[in-house]
Motif scaffolding. Structure first.
Motif, PDB file in Angstrom:
ATOM      1  N   LEU A 161       0.828  -1.212   0.000  1.00 41.78           N
ATOM      2  CA  LEU A 161       0.000   0.000   0.000  1.00 41.78           C
ATOM      3  C   LEU A 161       0.858   1.257   0.000  1.00 41.78           C
ATOM      4  O   LEU A 161       0.503   2.253  -0.634  1.00 41.78           O
ATOM      5  CB  LEU A 161      -0.933   0.000   1.213  1.00 41.78           C
ATOM      6  CG  LEU A 161      -2.073  -1.011   1.170  1.00 41.78           C
ATOM      7  CD1 LEU A 161      -2.805  -1.032   2.504  1.00 41.78           C
ATOM      8  CD2 LEU A 161      -3.036  -0.714   0.040  1.00 41.78           C
ATOM      9  N   ALA A 162       1.984   1.228   0.686  1.00 36.19           N
ATOM     10  CA  ALA A 162       2.857   2.394   0.755  1.00 36.19           C
ATOM     11  C   ALA A 162       3.411   2.749  -0.618  1.00 36.19           C
ATOM     12  O   ALA A 162       3.643   3.924  -0.925  1.00 36.19           O
ATOM     13  CB  ALA A 162       3.997   2.149   1.732  1.00 36.19           C
ATOM     14  N   GLU A 163       3.608   1.755  -1.464  1.00 34.79           N
ATOM     15  CA  GLU A 163       4.176   1.982  -2.794  1.00 34.79           C
ATOM     16  C   GLU A 163       3.122   2.322  -3.853  1.00 34.79           C
ATOM     17  O   GLU A 163       3.460   2.777  -4.934  1.00 34.79           O
ATOM     18  CB  GLU A 163       4.959   0.744  -3.240  1.00 34.79           C
ATOM     19  CG  GLU A 163       6.142   0.426  -2.340  1.00 34.79           C
ATOM     20  CD  GLU A 163       7.123   1.583  -2.214  1.00 34.79           C
ATOM     21  OE1 GLU A 163       7.441   2.210  -3.239  1.00 34.79           O
ATOM     22  OE2 GLU A 163       7.556   1.867  -1.078  1.00 34.79           O
ATOM     23  N   LYS A 164       1.879   2.117  -3.539  1.00 34.24           N
ATOM     24  CA  LYS A 164       0.801   2.357  -4.493  1.00 34.24           C
ATOM     25  C   LYS A 164       0.620   3.860  -4.727  1.00 34.24           C
ATOM     26  O   LYS A 164       0.802   4.662  -3.816  1.00 34.24           O
ATOM     27  CB  LYS A 164      -0.489   1.753  -3.937  1.00 34.24           C
ATOM     28  CG  LYS A 164      -1.467   1.327  -4.957  1.00 34.24           C
ATOM     29  CD  LYS A 164      -2.521   0.445  -4.322  1.00 34.24           C
ATOM     30  CE  LYS A 164      -3.525   0.034  -5.362  1.00 34.24           C
ATOM     31  NZ  LYS A 164      -4.616  -0.743  -4.799  1.00 34.24           N
ATOM     32  N   ILE A 165       0.257   4.232  -5.952  1.00 33.91           N
ATOM     33  CA  ILE A 165       0.044   5.636  -6.293  1.00 33.91           C
ATOM     34  C   ILE A 165      -1.461   5.908  -6.353  1.00 33.91           C
ATOM     35  O   ILE A 165      -2.219   5.175  -6.993  1.00 33.91           O
ATOM     36  CB  ILE A 165       0.685   5.984  -7.662  1.00 33.91           C
ATOM     37  CG1 ILE A 165       2.160   5.628  -7.675  1.00 33.91           C
ATOM     38  CG2 ILE A 165       0.466   7.456  -8.000  1.00 33.91           C
ATOM     39  CD1 ILE A 165       3.014   6.358  -6.679  1.00 33.91           C
ATOM     40  N   TYR A 166      -1.872   6.975  -5.693  1.00 28.03           N
ATOM     41  CA  TYR A 166      -3.275   7.398  -5.673  1.00 28.03           C
ATOM     42  C   TYR A 166      -3.382   8.756  -6.340  1.00 28.03           C
ATOM     43  O   TYR A 166      -2.527   9.618  -6.157  1.00 28.03           O
ATOM     44  CB  TYR A 166      -3.795   7.462  -4.229  1.00 28.03           C
ATOM     45  CG  TYR A 166      -3.729   6.125  -3.549  1.00 28.03           C
ATOM     46  CD1 TYR A 166      -4.764   5.215  -3.671  1.00 28.03           C
ATOM     47  CD2 TYR A 166      -2.615   5.758  -2.805  1.00 28.03           C
ATOM     48  CE1 TYR A 166      -4.692   3.959  -3.070  1.00 28.03           C
ATOM     49  CE2 TYR A 166      -2.532   4.512  -2.200  1.00 28.03           C
ATOM     50  CZ  TYR A 166      -3.575   3.624  -2.340  1.00 28.03           C
ATOM     51  OH  TYR A 166      -3.510   2.395  -1.744  1.00 28.03           O
ATOM     52  N   GLU A 167      -4.443   8.921  -7.110  1.00 27.14           N
ATOM     53  CA  GLU A 167      -4.620  10.152  -7.864  1.00 27.14           C
ATOM     54  C   GLU A 167      -5.935  10.808  -7.463  1.00 27.14           C
ATOM     55  O   GLU A 167      -7.001  10.224  -7.612  1.00 27.14           O
ATOM     56  CB  GLU A 167      -4.629   9.805  -9.358  1.00 27.14           C
ATOM     57  CG  GLU A 167      -4.461  10.980 -10.258  1.00 27.14           C
ATOM     58  CD  GLU A 167      -4.255  10.551 -11.707  1.00 27.14           C
ATOM     59  OE1 GLU A 167      -5.184  10.806 -12.506  1.00 27.14           O
ATOM     60  OE2 GLU A 167      -3.194   9.975 -12.015  1.00 27.14           O
ATOM     61  N   GLY A 168      -5.842  12.020  -6.952  1.00 23.95           N
ATOM     62  CA  GLY A 168      -7.022  12.789  -6.600  1.00 23.95           C
ATOM     63  C   GLY A 168      -7.264  13.839  -7.665  1.00 23.95           C
ATOM     64  O   GLY A 168      -6.321  14.340  -8.279  1.00 23.95           O
TER      65      GLY A 168
END
Length: 92
Positions: A24-31
């Motif tokens: 989860l720490a390495e995952k990229i999230y886009e807002g």
């Protein structure tokens, strides 16, 4: 009840949680706020902002307040996505 088996299960579960946390720490999230002509914020699962993209149309002095609001909305959107993903993964 075999205490050794319980201890092994607890260790295994702790390892799995640690692995999920790392993923989860390495995952990229886009807002996003305002669609393709708005603001996009990219952050990782550690809630570290990686990138802020602002459309050229918003880059005027008249839009300063709106732009500030859009950055906040996009940032909070990315944080919400990361938190929901974390809850789903840890709940599983």
């Amino acid at each position: 009840m075999d205490i050794e088996k319980l201890f092994e299960q607890a260790q295994k579960m702790q390892e799995q949680l640690s692995n999920i946390g790392e993923e989860l720490a390495e995952k990229i999230y886009e807002g996003n706020s305002g669609g393709s002509e708005g603001v996009t914020v990219k952050m990782n699962g550690r809630n570290e902002m990686l990138e802020v993209l602002i459309s050229d149309e918003l880059m005027t002095v008249d839009n300063k307040e709106m732009l500030q609001d859009m950055i906040l909305i996009a940032t909070n959107d990315a944080i919400d996505q990361a938190n929901k993903d974390r809850e789903e993964q840890m709940g599983a």
